[in-house]
Write a protein that holds these residues in place. Structure first.
Motif, short mmCIF file in Angstrom:
data_model
loop_
_atom_site.label_atom_id
_atom_site.label_comp_id
_atom_site.label_asym_id
_atom_site.label_seq_id
_atom_site.Cartn_x
_atom_site.Cartn_y
_atom_site.Cartn_z
N LYS A 124 0.78 -1.13 0.08
CA LYS A 124 -0.19 -0.10 0.07
C LYS A 124 0.94 1.38 0.01
O LYS A 124 0.56 2.28 -0.62
CB LYS A 124 -0.99 0.15 1.24
CG LYS A 124 -2.41 -0.47 0.96
CD LYS A 124 -3.16 -0.19 2.04
CE LYS A 124 -3.52 -1.82 2.65
NZ LYS A 124 -3.77 -1.82 4.19
N ASN A 125 2.14 1.08 0.79
CA ASN A 125 2.93 2.30 0.69
C ASN A 125 4.13 2.23 -0.04
O ASN A 125 5.30 2.80 0.15
CB ASN A 125 3.45 2.40 2.17
CG ASN A 125 2.41 2.82 3.27
OD1 ASN A 125 1.45 3.26 3.22
ND2 ASN A 125 2.25 1.74 4.41
N LEU A 126 4.03 1.55 -1.25
CA LEU A 126 5.18 1.36 -2.10
C LEU A 126 5.81 2.58 -2.71
O LEU A 126 7.19 2.69 -2.57
CB LEU A 126 4.69 0.58 -3.19
CG LEU A 126 5.77 -0.22 -4.00
CD1 LEU A 126 6.66 -1.18 -2.96
CD2 LEU A 126 5.28 -0.96 -5.08
N ASN A 127 5.08 3.73 -2.84
CA ASN A 127 5.72 4.73 -3.26
C ASN A 127 6.62 4.78 -4.40
O ASN A 127 6.45 4.10 -5.38
CB ASN A 127 6.35 5.77 -2.10
CG ASN A 127 5.40 6.87 -1.75
OD1 ASN A 127 4.94 7.45 -2.72
ND2 ASN A 127 5.56 7.47 -0.60
N ASP A 128 8.03 4.86 -3.98
CA ASP A 128 9.09 4.64 -4.99
C ASP A 128 9.89 3.39 -4.28
O ASP A 128 10.87 3.32 -4.76
CB ASP A 128 9.93 5.81 -5.21
CG ASP A 128 10.31 6.76 -4.01
OD1 ASP A 128 9.93 6.09 -2.63
OD2 ASP A 128 11.29 7.54 -3.89
N GLY A 129 9.38 2.90 -3.43
CA GLY A 129 10.06 1.58 -3.03
C GLY A 129 11.10 1.95 -2.01
O GLY A 129 11.75 0.97 -1.41
N THR A 130 11.17 3.20 -1.40
CA THR A 130 12.33 3.57 -0.66
C THR A 130 11.77 3.00 0.83
O THR A 130 10.83 2.83 1.38
CB THR A 130 12.66 4.90 -0.48
OG1 THR A 130 11.58 5.70 -0.46
CG2 THR A 130 13.56 5.15 -2.03
N SER A 131 13.05 3.10 1.69
CA SER A 131 12.53 2.63 3.27
C SER A 131 11.90 3.73 4.08
O SER A 131 12.48 5.01 3.41
CB SER A 131 13.78 2.00 3.73
OG SER A 131 14.05 0.97 3.00
N MET A 132 11.38 3.50 5.19
CA MET A 132 10.72 4.69 5.87
C MET A 132 11.93 4.79 6.87
O MET A 132 11.74 4.96 8.25
CB MET A 132 9.97 3.80 6.66
CG MET A 132 8.62 5.05 7.25
SD MET A 132 8.36 6.11 5.96
CE MET A 132 7.43 7.53 6.78
N ILE A 133 13.00 5.49 6.61
CA ILE A 133 14.06 5.92 7.38
C ILE A 133 13.83 6.97 8.28
O ILE A 133 14.48 6.93 9.61
CB ILE A 133 15.25 6.12 6.49
CG1 ILE A 133 16.60 6.25 7.65
CG2 ILE A 133 15.26 7.34 5.66
CD1 ILE A 133 17.02 4.90 8.13
N SER A 134 12.88 7.91 8.07
CA SER A 134 12.57 9.08 8.80
C SER A 134 11.77 8.80 9.83
O SER A 134 12.09 9.07 11.01
CB SER A 134 12.02 10.07 8.10
OG SER A 134 10.75 9.68 7.39
N GLY A 135 10.91 7.69 9.69
CA GLY A 135 9.95 7.17 10.77
C GLY A 135 10.79 6.20 11.76
O GLY A 135 10.45 6.67 12.90
N ALA A 136 11.70 5.47 11.16
CA ALA A 136 12.37 4.92 12.16
C ALA A 136 13.57 5.55 13.04
O ALA A 136 13.57 5.56 14.26
CB ALA A 136 13.46 3.85 11.30
N LEU A 137 13.98 6.79 12.56
CA LEU A 137 14.72 7.59 13.20
C LEU A 137 13.82 8.25 14.31
O LEU A 137 14.36 8.45 15.39
CB LEU A 137 15.35 8.89 12.33
CG LEU A 137 16.70 8.40 11.52
CD1 LEU A 137 17.10 9.34 10.71
CD2 LEU A 137 17.83 8.20 12.46
#
Ligand SMILES: [Zn+2]
Ligand SMILES: [Zn+2]
Lengths: 328, 580
Positions: A124-137
């Motif tokens: 659902k959140n595929l977007n451009d396939g990048t990881s959710m690094i900001s959320g993890a930080l």
């Protein structure tokens, strides 16, 4: 720079953000020097065990930065622990394993399983396939904040380690940078280990700003060696150790029009967009510049664009004009 | 002695004939006054100056020589003593040459156009004592070379020109960077003309900034001096006492004694000459009493000033009528509460009741104090009503600041905005058609994920290689770090480098501005200057060497600017030769 807030008796909290992006790991597994996610996890688990072995009260936390969302791998919520105990998920018993290590390892493995089983959320959140690094930080910072508030003695010294495999996500630039500046304010170093994929400018700046270590892994198969060598020493030991670190951080700007890294460019005075050539309207914020047109540098005598700062003819310095900028 | 109406423009501590003193440049002449003396000697009106010369800028002694006109030419050498000697000399020199030109024009000497002022510069060294054989630099004049004069000549050009020259002179004397650049580029190097120098965008930027700073300083209004007029006898020659009345003192007398002002308006110049008026003023009882506070015994009766005396006394004897005050501050109106609180211990105030002996004196002081406090009418007087007590109580500085009205930044596409800051070249490196199949294969793979940590992870060889390469990185980092302290250069070397750097950069700016669009003459001149500047690099290195600085560090620090010079020279070479 001496980290004077630390001492030998500190409890070291290592919050690791593991990039679990399947798309990136798929590429990594088929790269010239391949490293699959499960191989990487084995090495990372050993690294965690090493960290915990270093001191009896060292603590570890792991957050998965997945496609489009992120999740705690360890520690898990109490409810989740109960659920797992009830379901008798326990992986094979091992008489030789040190229980403290085994608990952590088992929790992380179990969390990874459930993370991977859920294929709907990433799609659902595929977007451009990048990881959710900001959320993890952000998650890491919140967790650290909670732990430190509970720690009355102020003995816990946190740091963040990012194991990254996916490229920069321009969508997340602002939130990443906000997290980075918060970390800087809390003086939490962000270490970055780039396991696979090209340079990541955002994370590079993150480690530079927070005084962490940034390392590009050349041979991913020996990931554990990199981890133990560069990222195991805690904050106190770093006062006395010389760790491998990227010496120069690339702050050079790329033009917004061609993404070419440039030495001299035109900066929009309103939104700070950078362009390699002058235009009467900023294509980013639509600001119209009121200034006398400068004869273009084209023609027979055009100076070659050099890597060093050669002066460019400057535009009229009227308000709202774009002025030449040089970056080094 | 100063002449009436003479205005002091510039002053500088100088030595003349080995005596300490002050050199003045006034609206009329150059004059020197020995410390402690009142004599102005020498004093040369601008019309009488033939030429001025200066010692080379490199010379330790900063001197200015002034030669008077034939048939009886005299020369005076002034040595500038202060720490800002160079800047002071430049300022005085520029002002003198400008005033010389004006004096000549007034004298109707048609040959003395601004252009001929420039030819008056003399190449002979100012002093034979100067041991350096370096050729002395000629005096600069801030007059434009004819080629650079703007085409549009307006009738008030001379006035604005005059103003501009004054401004430039002041800028040079206040901004060190400008001064260095100016002396390097215009005076010593002759790289650019005066006009070119001031037209450079970089110089204009500095100028704009300085203007802003000055404006914020000027925003604070200076109040009146609280000093009462004090007339001291100037010089005693035998039994005569000399007073010096400058226009400032006269102004102060008028302000403090309105009666004198009234007398002056009524009598001068119809009934009395100005000179006579003031002579009688100084002899009058009025003056004697204001100075000593006592009645004079031998003062002669003087109808003009005795009237003043009576007026003054009358004014001080009676309480000023309240109508005189156009604006009473309610918050400090003592009369409003004069009778309050008697029972709580406040004694009624009798100080200002009639009959008190000191009353006239107190009134005099009060009036003086009022004048000091008098503020020029406020600009925003319209929006606060005079009797409004709230307007007196509310202090605007303590109010909440009005938020600025900001323009919202409207970025069309944030993705594109930050994409340029990431280093990935392709747009969606991970975007992949079969994302769902990859996800399900990972899901499959991890459903029975059970890593065996006892299995061998990597070959020993790989681990050794990694350790080796990491150690290499550390080694490299250490070497680079240990080099850093050497970069700390002695202050003199650093200054020399900064000067070299900024001069070269300014020439480069001139080069590029004459490159597109191409101005052949100027561009060629800049090419020559750049070549010379490259040679000057060795001077910097010699200086650095004499301070035992790290030459490599100096070279390294200056390498970008040298590279930029090379780029410029290369571009100049590539340019096809002009068609004939
Ligand atoms: Zn571009
Ligand atoms: Zn813009």
């Amino acid at each position: 720079m001496l980290d004077t807030a630390t001492s030998e008796d500190d409890t070291n909290l290592l919050v690791t953000i593991v990039d679990t992006n399947p798309l990136a790991w798929q590429q990594s597994a088929t790269a010239k020097i391949p490293l699959s996610l499960d191989d990487a996890i084995r090495q990372i688990l050993i690294f965690f065990n090493a960290h915990m072995a270093l001191k009896h009260d060292n603590k570890v936390a792991a957050i998965a930065s997945h496609i489009g969302h992120c999740k705690f791998l360890y520690p898990v919520t109490d409810a989740e622990t109960h659920r797992r105990q009830a379901n008798q998920y326990k992986i094979s018993k091992d008489a030789n394993a040190y229980p403290n290590f085994k608990d952590v390892n088992d929790d992380i493995i179990e969390s990874l399983r459930s993370l991977m089983l859920d294929t709907d959320t990433p799609q659902k959140n595929l977007n451009d396939g990048t990881s959710m690094i900001s959320g993890a930080l952000s998650m890491a910072l919140c967790y650290i904040n909670r732990i430190m508030n509970q720690d009355d003695l102020g003995r816990i010294k946190p740091r963040i380690l990012v194991l990254s495999v996916s490229p920069d996500s321009p969508y997340q630039y602002i939130s990443i940078m906000n997290a980075v500046f918060s970390a800087q304010k809390m003086s939490i170093p962000i270490d970055v280990c780039k396991v696979y994929g090209g340079e990541v400018a955002f994370l590079q700046q993150a480690s530079h700003i927070t005084g962490g270590v940034y390392l590009d892994v050349e041979n991913p198969q020996a990931l554990l060696q990199y981890l133990l060598f560069s990222f195991l020493p805690e904050r106190y030991a770093r006062n006395y150790l010389c760790l491998p670190n990227k010496e120069q951080v690339d702050f050079r700007a790329a033009c917004f029009c061609h993404k070419r890294i440039i030495d001299i460019g035109y900066v929009c005075s309103v939104c700070l967009s950078i362009f390699c050539s002058w235009s009467p309207v900023c294509s980013t914020c639509r600001t119209k510049f009121a200034f006398r047109a400068l004869p273009p540098l084209a023609g027979k005598g055009r100076p070659a664009i050099s890597r060093t700062a050669s002066p460019a003819p400057s535009a009229a310095a009227s308000p709202g004009s774009s002025s030449p900028m040089s970056t080094t | 002695m100063w002449e009436p109406d003479e205005q002091l423009v510039l002053r500088a501590n100088t030595k003349y004939k080995k005596k300490d003193g002050t050199l003045f440049a006034t609206s009329r002449r150059v004059a020197w006054q020995q410390s402690g003396s009142r004599q102005l000697h020498p004093a040369v009106p601008y019309g009488d100056i033939q030429v001025q010369m200066q010692s080379p800028a490199t010379d330790k002694n900063v001197k200015l020589k002034i030669v008077t006109n034939p048939p009886d030419p005299k020369s005076f050498v002034f040595m500038f003593e202060s720490s800002r000697a160079l800047a002071e000399r430049e300022a005085i020199k520029a002002f003198v040459s400008e005033s010389m030109a004006r004096a000549r024009q007034l004298a109707g000497d048609k040959s003395a156009t601004p252009a001929s002022v420039a030819t008056l510069t003399n190449d002979s060294p100012v002093s034979s004592v100067a041991s350096t054989p370096a050729p002395s630099t000629p005096t600069t004049t801030l007059t434009p070379s004819n080629g650079a004069t703007p085409a549009a000549l307006s009738p008030n050009l001379n006035v604005s020109r005059q103003e501009e020259i004054t401004n430039r002179r002041q800028l040079l004397s206040t901004n060190k960077e400008l001064h260095t650049l100016h002396s390097e580029l215009v005076i010593n190097g002759k790289n650019v003309t005066e006009e070119e120098f001031w037209e450079s965008p970089y110089v204009q930027k500095i100028r704009q900034q300085m203007k802003k700073d000055a404006a914020s300083k000027e925003g604070q209004q200076k109040g009146k001096s609280s000093k009462m007029v004090e007339l001291r006898p100037g010089q005693q020659e035998g039994s005569d006492v000399k007073y010096t009345l400058t226009s400032q003192i006269i102004h102060d007398i008028f302000a403090q004694y309105p009666s004198v002002k009234r007398a002056y308006d009524a009598n001068v110049p119809d009934k009395l000459s100005e000179h006579n008026f003031w002579r009688r003023f100084l002899a009058s009882e009025f003056f004697h009493r204001t100075r000593t506070g006592n009645r004079s015994t031998n003062a002669v009766a003087d109808d003009v000033f005795d009237k003043c005396l009576r007026e003054e006394d009358a004014e001080n004897l009676n309480a000023p009528s309240l109508a005189e005050y156009n604006h009473f501050k309610k918050t400090i109106d003592l009369s409003a509460t004069a009778e309050d609180h008697n029972e709580s211990g406040n004694a009624p105030d009798f100080t200002m009741r009639p009959g008190s002996k000191n009353l006239p004196l107190i009134r005099r002081f009060n009036r003086h104090a009022m004048r000091v406090l008098e503020v020029p009418t406020r600009r925003d007087a319209a929006d606060d009503k005079e009797d409004d007590v709230t307007s007196e109580i509310i202090i605007s500085d303590l109010m909440d600041e009005q938020p600025f009205s900001r323009t919202v930044l409207d970025i069309q596409d944030t993705r594109r905005y930050f994409e340029s800051q990431s280093r990935s070249q392709d747009q969606h490196p991970l975007a992949n058609g079969n994302a769902s199949s990859i996800l399900s294969s990972f899901s499959e793979q991890f459903s029975h994920f059970e890593p065996d940590l006892t299995k061998q992870l990597m070959t020993p060889r790989a681990a050794v290689n990694v350790t080796g390469s990491l150690t290499e990185i550390i080694k490299h980092k250490n070497i680079n770090q240990s080099m850093d302290p050497d970069l700390k250069l002695p202050a003199q070397v650093q200054q020399k480098m900064i000067d070299y750097h900024s001069t070269t950069n300014e020439i480069l700016r001139h080069f590029w501005s004459s490159f597109v669009p191409y101005k052949a003459e100027k561009n060629r001149r800049m090419v020559d200057s750049l070549k010379r500047q490259k040679d000057k690099m060795s001077e910097v290195l010699i200086t650095a060497n004499s301070f035992k600085a790290n030459l490599d560090a100096v070279k390294h620090a200056l390498s970008p600017v040298i590279k930029a010079v090379d780029t410029a020279l290369k571009s100049a070479e590539k340019r096809p030769p002009p068609r004939k």
